[in-house]
Design a protein around this motif. Structure first.
Motif, PDB file in Angstrom:
ATOM      1  N   GLY A  53     -10.395  73.046   6.877  1.00  0.00           N
ATOM      2  CA  GLY A  53     -10.774  71.936   6.025  1.00  0.00           C
ATOM      3  C   GLY A  53     -11.656  70.996   6.818  1.00  0.00           C
ATOM      4  N   LEU A  54     -12.525  70.294   6.117  1.00  0.00           N
ATOM      5  CA  LEU A  54     -13.370  69.339   6.824  1.00  0.00           C
ATOM      6  C   LEU A  54     -13.367  68.015   6.102  1.00  0.00           C
ATOM      7  CD1 LEU A  54     -16.490  68.799   5.546  1.00  0.00           C
ATOM      8  CD2 LEU A  54     -16.583  71.221   6.031  1.00  0.00           C
ATOM      9  N   SER A  55     -13.556  66.979   6.875  1.00  0.00           N
ATOM     10  CA  SER A  55     -13.629  65.620   6.353  1.00  0.00           C
ATOM     11  C   SER A  55     -14.703  64.886   7.125  1.00  0.00           C
ATOM     12  CB  SER A  55     -12.318  64.864   6.560  1.00  0.00           C
ATOM     13  OG  SER A  55     -11.236  65.537   5.977  1.00  0.00           O
ATOM     14  N   ILE A  56     -15.334  63.947   6.464  1.00  0.00           N
ATOM     15  CA  ILE A  56     -16.229  63.022   7.146  1.00  0.00           C
ATOM     16  C   ILE A  56     -15.669  61.634   6.892  1.00  0.00           C
ATOM     17  CG2 ILE A  56     -18.556  62.060   7.286  1.00  0.00           C
ATOM     18  CD1 ILE A  56     -19.623  64.800   6.454  1.00  0.00           C
ATOM     19  N   VAL A  57     -15.444  60.912   7.980  1.00  0.00           N
ATOM     20  CA  VAL A  57     -14.924  59.557   7.889  1.00  0.00           C
ATOM     21  C   VAL A  57     -15.918  58.591   8.520  1.00  0.00           C
ATOM     22  CG1 VAL A  57     -12.496  60.251   7.858  1.00  0.00           C
ATOM     23  CG2 VAL A  57     -13.579  59.721  10.030  1.00  0.00           C
ATOM     24  N   GLU A  58     -15.904  57.377   8.014  1.00  0.00           N
ATOM     25  CA  GLU A  58     -16.734  56.325   8.583  1.00  0.00           C
ATOM     26  C   GLU A  58     -15.805  55.260   9.130  1.00  0.00           C
ATOM     27  OE1 GLU A  58     -20.848  54.137   7.474  1.00  0.00           O
ATOM     28  OE2 GLU A  58     -19.411  54.368   5.843  1.00  0.00           O
ATOM     29  N   THR A  59     -15.862  55.074  10.429  1.00  0.00           N
ATOM     30  CA  THR A  59     -14.980  54.130  11.106  1.00  0.00           C
ATOM     31  C   THR A  59     -15.795  53.270  12.062  1.00  0.00           C
ATOM     32  OG1 THR A  59     -14.505  55.739  12.860  1.00  0.00           O
ATOM     33  CG2 THR A  59     -12.981  55.684  10.993  1.00  0.00           C
ATOM     34  N   GLU A  60     -15.203  52.187  12.485  1.00  0.00           N
ATOM     35  CA  GLU A  60     -15.868  51.300  13.449  1.00  0.00           C
ATOM     36  C   GLU A  60     -15.965  51.954  14.830  1.00  0.00           C
ATOM     37  OE1 GLU A  60     -17.294  48.263  12.859  1.00  0.00           O
ATOM     38  OE2 GLU A  60     -16.877  48.649  10.727  1.00  0.00           O
ATOM     39  N   THR A  61     -14.913  52.720  15.176  1.00  0.00           N
ATOM     40  CA  THR A  61     -14.873  53.320  16.507  1.00  0.00           C
ATOM     41  C   THR A  61     -14.417  54.771  16.430  1.00  0.00           C
ATOM     42  OG1 THR A  61     -12.564  52.725  16.905  1.00  0.00           O
ATOM     43  CG2 THR A  61     -14.232  51.089  17.550  1.00  0.00           C
ATOM     44  N   GLU A  62     -14.710  55.509  17.482  1.00  0.00           N
ATOM     45  CA  GLU A  62     -14.221  56.879  17.591  1.00  0.00           C
ATOM     46  C   GLU A  62     -12.703  56.900  17.680  1.00  0.00           C
ATOM     47  OE1 GLU A  62     -14.801  60.512  20.738  1.00  0.00           O
ATOM     48  OE2 GLU A  62     -16.558  59.276  20.313  1.00  0.00           O
ATOM     49  N   GLU A  63     -12.132  55.897  18.333  1.00  0.00           N
ATOM     50  CA  GLU A  63     -10.671  55.801  18.452  1.00  0.00           C
ATOM     51  C   GLU A  63     -10.012  55.668  17.082  1.00  0.00           C
ATOM     52  OE1 GLU A  63     -10.282  52.457  21.048  1.00  0.00           O
ATOM     53  OE2 GLU A  63     -10.702  53.637  22.844  1.00  0.00           O
ATOM     54  N   GLU A  64     -10.627  54.895  16.192  1.00  0.00           N
ATOM     55  CA  GLU A  64     -10.075  54.735  14.846  1.00  0.00           C
ATOM     56  C   GLU A  64     -10.108  56.071  14.095  1.00  0.00           C
ATOM     57  OE1 GLU A  64     -10.731  52.132  10.758  1.00  0.00           O
ATOM     58  OE2 GLU A  64     -12.183  51.933  12.396  1.00  0.00           O
ATOM     59  N   ALA A  65     -11.189  56.819  14.253  1.00  0.00           N
ATOM     60  CA  ALA A  65     -11.280  58.139  13.618  1.00  0.00           C
ATOM     61  C   ALA A  65     -10.228  59.083  14.191  1.00  0.00           C
ATOM     62  CB  ALA A  65     -12.674  58.722  13.805  1.00  0.00           C
ATOM     63  N   ARG A  66     -10.029  59.018  15.491  1.00  0.00           N
ATOM     64  CA  ARG A  66      -9.011  59.859  16.130  1.00  0.00           C
ATOM     65  C   ARG A  66      -7.621  59.499  15.605  1.00  0.00           C
ATOM     66  NH1 ARG A  66     -10.392  63.031  19.806  1.00  0.00           N
ATOM     67  NH2 ARG A  66     -12.177  61.858  20.529  1.00  0.00           N
ATOM     68  N   GLU A  67      -7.383  58.214  15.384  1.00  0.00           N
ATOM     69  CA  GLU A  67      -6.102  57.769  14.830  1.00  0.00           C
ATOM     70  C   GLU A  67      -5.917  58.320  13.409  1.00  0.00           C
ATOM     71  OE1 GLU A  67      -4.458  53.534  13.351  1.00  0.00           O
ATOM     72  OE2 GLU A  67      -5.036  53.593  15.469  1.00  0.00           O
ATOM     73  N   ILE A  68      -6.985  58.308  12.626  1.00  0.00           N
ATOM     74  CA  ILE A  68      -6.906  58.841  11.264  1.00  0.00           C
ATOM     75  C   ILE A  68      -6.526  60.310  11.290  1.00  0.00           C
ATOM     76  CG2 ILE A  68      -8.295  59.482   9.242  1.00  0.00           C
ATOM     77  CD1 ILE A  68      -9.759  56.773   9.601  1.00  0.00           C
ATOM     78  N   ILE A  69      -7.203  61.106  12.097  1.00  0.00           N
ATOM     79  CA  ILE A  69      -6.917  62.543  12.101  1.00  0.00           C
ATOM     80  C   ILE A  69      -5.539  62.822  12.695  1.00  0.00           C
ATOM     81  CG2 ILE A  69      -8.015  63.185  14.294  1.00  0.00           C
ATOM     82  CD1 ILE A  69      -9.063  65.713  12.764  1.00  0.00           C
ATOM     83  N   ASN A  70      -5.143  62.091  13.728  1.00  0.00           N
ATOM     84  CA  ASN A  70      -3.843  62.349  14.358  1.00  0.00           C
ATOM     85  C   ASN A  70      -2.670  61.904  13.487  1.00  0.00           C
ATOM     86  OD1 ASN A  70      -4.895  63.621  16.618  1.00  0.00           O
ATOM     87  ND2 ASN A  70      -5.098  61.709  17.746  1.00  0.00           N
ATOM     88  N   ASN A  71      -2.915  60.941  12.575  1.00  0.00           N
ATOM     89  CA  ASN A  71      -1.859  60.488  11.670  1.00  0.00           C
ATOM     90  C   ASN A  71      -1.807  61.283  10.367  1.00  0.00           C
ATOM     91  OD1 ASN A  71      -0.698  58.485  13.289  1.00  0.00           O
ATOM     92  ND2 ASN A  71      -2.328  57.064  12.767  1.00  0.00           N
ATOM     93  N   ASP A  72      -2.733  62.180  10.179  1.00  0.00           N
ATOM     94  CA  ASP A  72      -2.710  63.062   9.009  1.00  0.00           C
ATOM     95  C   ASP A  72      -1.434  63.893   9.081  1.00  0.00           C
ATOM     96  OD1 ASP A  72      -3.017  65.402   7.361  1.00  0.00           O
ATOM     97  OD2 ASP A  72      -5.185  65.108   7.406  1.00  0.00           O
ATOM     98  N   PRO A  73      -0.615  63.904   8.033  1.00  0.00           N
ATOM     99  CA  PRO A  73       0.639  64.654   8.073  1.00  0.00           C
ATOM    100  C   PRO A  73       0.475  66.132   8.437  1.00  0.00           C
ATOM    101  CG  PRO A  73       0.649  63.199   6.189  1.00  0.00           C
ATOM    102  CD  PRO A  73      -0.735  63.136   6.769  1.00  0.00           C
ATOM    103  N   ALA A  74      -0.627  66.752   8.043  1.00  0.00           N
ATOM    104  CA  ALA A  74      -0.843  68.159   8.386  1.00  0.00           C
ATOM    105  C   ALA A  74      -1.040  68.340   9.883  1.00  0.00           C
ATOM    106  CB  ALA A  74      -2.051  68.718   7.629  1.00  0.00           C
ATOM    107  N   VAL A  75      -1.590  67.322  10.534  1.00  0.00           N
ATOM    108  CA  VAL A  75      -1.812  67.370  11.984  1.00  0.00           C
ATOM    109  C   VAL A  75      -0.572  66.895  12.733  1.00  0.00           C
ATOM    110  CG1 VAL A  75      -3.186  66.432  13.887  1.00  0.00           C
ATOM    111  CG2 VAL A  75      -4.312  67.142  11.755  1.00  0.00           C
ATOM    112  N   SER A  76      -0.033  65.746  12.326  1.00  0.00           N
ATOM    113  CA  SER A  76       1.115  65.185  13.059  1.00  0.00           C
ATOM    114  C   SER A  76       2.342  66.085  12.990  1.00  0.00           C
ATOM    115  CB  SER A  76       1.447  63.778  12.561  1.00  0.00           C
ATOM    116  OG  SER A  76       1.863  63.801  11.211  1.00  0.00           O
ATOM    117  N   SER A  77       2.437  66.907  11.933  1.00  0.00           N
ATOM    118  CA  SER A  77       3.557  67.847  11.816  1.00  0.00           C
ATOM    119  C   SER A  77       3.353  69.096  12.675  1.00  0.00           C
ATOM    120  CB  SER A  77       3.726  68.277  10.362  1.00  0.00           C
ATOM    121  OG  SER A  77       2.623  69.097   9.975  1.00  0.00           O
ATOM    122  N   GLY A  78       2.124  69.293  13.135  1.00  0.00           N
ATOM    123  CA  GLY A  78       1.830  70.473  13.947  1.00  0.00           C
ATOM    124  C   GLY A  78       1.360  71.675  13.144  1.00  0.00           C
TER     125      GLY A  78
END
Length: 97
Positions: A53-78
């Motif tokens: 799957g792919l997503s494009i996000v617009e964030t102020e920082t790369e860290e914010e984008a990393r937080e978005i992807i890492n908090n995605d339930p599909a990712v955080s669950s492993g």
């Protein structure tokens, strides 16, 4: 902007999801809808082959984008494995035509 990819854990994942995995993937979809409402998500969806799957996000920082992807339930669950690519729009229909 960040280009985010999540890869499925195994071949035929959609056809062989457990109940727990299906529940997590439902939470994943709701999470993306939340990010859309917040104005962070621009586009999201799986490729037709189902390989990722792919997503494009617009964030102020790369860290914010990393937080978005890492908090995605599909990712955080492993279940899904994430990859993030910083992205710069060079040409945009309507803007550059």
């Amino acid at each position: 902007m960040q280009f985010l990819i999540i890869k499925k854990p195994r071949e035929y994942f959609i056809e062989t999801m457990t109940e727990e995995e299906a529940e997590i993937m439902s939470k994943h979809f709701l999470y993306l809808k939340q990010k859309l409402r917040e104005g962070k998500l621009i586009i999201a969806g799986p490729v037709k082959s189902g390989d990722f799957g792919l997503s494009i996000v617009e964030t102020e920082t790369e860290e914010e984008a990393r937080e978005i992807i890492n908090n995605d339930p599909a990712v955080s669950s492993g279940i899904m494995t994430p990859t993030m690519y910083p992205y710069r729009v060079s040409l945009l229909r309507g803007r550059d035509t």
